[in-house]
Design an enzyme around this catalytic site. Sequence first.
Site, PDB file in Angstrom:
ATOM      1  N   GLU A 253       6.531  -5.130  -2.364  1.00  0.00           N
ATOM      2  CA  GLU A 253       7.594  -4.154  -2.522  1.00  0.00           C
ATOM      3  C   GLU A 253       8.944  -4.818  -2.812  1.00  0.00           C
ATOM      4  OE1 GLU A 253       7.538  -0.753  -2.670  1.00  0.00           O
ATOM      5  OE2 GLU A 253       9.653  -1.058  -3.113  1.00  0.00           O
ATOM      6  N   THR A 295       7.331   1.989  -7.807  1.00  0.00           N
ATOM      7  CA  THR A 295       6.058   1.365  -7.444  1.00  0.00           C
ATOM      8  C   THR A 295       4.903   1.957  -8.253  1.00  0.00           C
ATOM      9  OG1 THR A 295       6.837   1.220  -5.175  1.00  0.00           O
ATOM     10  CG2 THR A 295       4.529   0.775  -5.535  1.00  0.00           C
ATOM     11  N   HIS A 410      11.500  -2.493   1.744  1.00  0.00           N
ATOM     12  CA  HIS A 410      11.927  -1.347   0.941  1.00  0.00           C
ATOM     13  C   HIS A 410      13.317  -0.921   1.391  1.00  0.00           C
ATOM     14  CE1 HIS A 410      12.063   2.595  -0.898  1.00  0.00           C
ATOM     15  NE2 HIS A 410      10.936   2.343  -1.544  1.00  0.00           N
ATOM     16  N   ASP A 469       6.799  -5.518  -7.430  1.00  0.00           N
ATOM     17  CA  ASP A 469       6.634  -4.254  -8.167  1.00  0.00           C
ATOM     18  C   ASP A 469       7.850  -3.918  -9.027  1.00  0.00           C
ATOM     19  OD1 ASP A 469       8.257  -3.514  -6.013  1.00  0.00           O
ATOM     20  OD2 ASP A 469       7.099  -1.734  -5.490  1.00  0.00           O
ATOM     21  N   HIS A 470       9.056  -4.220  -8.547  1.00  0.00           N
ATOM     22  CA  HIS A 470      10.291  -3.904  -9.285  1.00  0.00           C
ATOM     23  C   HIS A 470      11.463  -4.444  -8.489  1.00  0.00           C
ATOM     24  CE1 HIS A 470      10.838  -0.861  -6.208  1.00  0.00           C
ATOM     25  NE2 HIS A 470       9.590  -0.486  -6.444  1.00  0.00           N
TER      26      HIS A 470
HETATM   27  C1  GP9 Z   1       5.793   4.440  -1.381  1.00  0.00           C
HETATM   28  C2  GP9 Z   1       6.057   3.070  -1.833  1.00  0.00           C
HETATM   29  C3  GP9 Z   1       7.493   2.874  -2.225  1.00  0.00           C
HETATM   30  O1  GP9 Z   1       4.471   4.712  -1.120  1.00  0.00           O
HETATM   31  O2  GP9 Z   1       5.190   2.717  -2.830  1.00  0.00           O
HETATM   32  O3  GP9 Z   1       7.778   3.453  -3.406  1.00  0.00           O
HETATM   33  P1  GP9 Z   1       9.053   3.093  -4.261  1.00  0.00           P
HETATM   34  O4  GP9 Z   1      10.205   3.862  -3.692  1.00  0.00           O
HETATM   35  O5  GP9 Z   1       9.293   1.626  -4.194  1.00  0.00           O
HETATM   36  O6  GP9 Z   1       8.679   3.521  -5.627  1.00  0.00           O
HETATM   37 MN    MN Z   2       8.334  -0.109  -4.734  1.00  0.00          MN
END
Ligand code: GP9
Ligand code: MN
Length: 629
Positions: A253, A295, A410, A469-470
């Site tokens: 994340e 994500t 996150h 992921d980003h």
């Molecule tokens: C939620 C997690 C976070 O299930 O994948 O999502 P994001 O806000 O990073 O897209």
């Molecule tokens: Mn994410």
Amino acid sequence: MRNVKWPKVLLIAIPTILLWLKTYVAYKTSFSIPIENVTQEIILLINPLSFLLIVFGISMYLNEKNQRRYILITYFLLSFVLYANVVYYREFHDFITLPLLFQTGNLGDLGGSVSSLIGLIDLLFFVDIILVAFLLFKLPKYISNPSFSKPVRRAYFLAAIAISFFNLGLAEAERPQLLTRTFDREILVKNIGTYNYHLYDAFLQSKTSAQRALADGSELADIENYIRANYKEPNPEMFGAAKGKNVIVISMESTQSFAIGQKINGKEVTPFLNDFIEDSFYFDNFYAQVGQGKTSDSEFLVDNSLYPLSRGAVFFTHSGNEYEAMPETLTENGYFTASLHANNKSFWNRDVMYKSLGYDKFYAVEEYDVPEDETTDWGLLDIPFFDQSVEHLKEMQQPFYAKFITLTNHHPFTLEDEYKWVDEYNSNSGTLNRYFPTVRYTDEAIKQFIDQLKAEGIYDDSIIIIYGDHYGISQNHNKAMSQLLGKEITPFVHTQLQRVPLIIHIPGMEGETLSTVGGQVDLRPTLLHLLGISTKGDIGFGSDLFSKDRLDFAVQRDGSFATKGYVYSENVCYSKETEEPVDPLHCEPYMEMAQKELDYSDKIIYGDLLRFYGEDEASKEENESTDEE
Ligand code: GP9
Ligand code: MN
């Protein structure tokens, strides 16, 4: 006083002017919209006006009672839309799109994130509503006849439309092709205003629905030709290097490349990954290519080798499409496929989309024990998540493809002190400061997970892929970021900050650091080739990251891209070496390709074109067999 008659037009003029001013104040205080000259400032100032005049003007057609109700309700709704954009912008530096609004399922889970984004001061956004209510329900006493004659109404709307054309004319002169190139919402809002932007967005939405209905298989032919022409032979030495192995994919994340190898007060932020990289393949020029779907977009890229959409999350908007995703391909090759993520199964519509992608099983939050003291704002912490996931893994039929989606790192990056194993950073951004302890925590979680895999005897039979992921730190924290990096965050640096780590650990291989330019779209062909599965003829825009013939290239959803020597960002071509703007000629050869890939990918998704994939071959085969007969 009773005898004083107010001009009746005030009934419409006052709410219009108040909301107009409020919108402009919001532009100036809550969004950072860059203004380069006086014309742009004028456009920004007048852009809400025509819309508001038209919307409030409709009240002229209503009777007295409904007139007031209509104005108040409209005023409230528009204020709410404005405020929702303000809150969204605080974190994402972007404006809301319609598909995003329908994702209410996600809003509940955003709890911690949203509450950290709103404050008491925000009540200021709503005080004017009380004022308007007062004016509407007290003022009319002084207005004898609030009805408007036909010629007055006609003149009014003509004036409103004239203002709107004046606005569009100015905008078109400032920014040609404004409405045809819509990947940049900021430019749209700046030129046509937030409210018109939402109307335009609604128009786009209905266009997408129509696109699927009208699409037929012939559109796929061009795309297939393009893909065939650009196919790159995978590296033969790596083809099948992990044949038959389990596949463990870890989505980290919000982890950007700058966090890897970083130190805070002399302490490593990613001590485990720093070591793990040493005996893995590590790609240090690997870009996240996600859009608003964050994500879920990264998952989409990795599983399909298609780009996500420029607006909304494809997991929501096109979960009913036909796909040829990785889980499906791997199932055909004898794999059991699963995704593991301790969050609500409906977040990002995963429960629905995973079925379309062909996952055998989704281990969502119900499959985990979530004790209160092992959670953050986003639920179960990564260490217990991995710990419990190992139990699930042990039950899976081998070989498996298992994707683990971490969550602790996150926004808003909160963590109990007992889990903070590096100091917070020291800058004006609490977000960036808190980011390092949470990255450090996830690093530890992965370390313990790998140890457990070894203990369970799974490690040697598995290829392990770890990717970010980003981004986690948005442009809103540029000042702090520039302090950390010791340089200004130019568009060039911003694009480079979209790099995320990619680590590929293959049992029995040593690995090395590779600087190939690539992105999440390339992961599917790379992995399938390592497993000895050919992707020739597949519909997808990635290519093997190990291939010797590879074109160094990664395009982002906003149209910026990176090549071996250059970065194209915000319409400027930069040299990677000097980090300075250079002659656009250097970027030109790639511009068409960048746009083409994004357009083709959109076409596939909007037209649901993969439902026609293989039809040709199927009908060819049919013809051949009838010929034989
Ligand atoms: C939620 C997690 C976070 O299930 O994948 O999502 P994001 O806000 O990073 O897209
Ligand atoms: Mn994410």
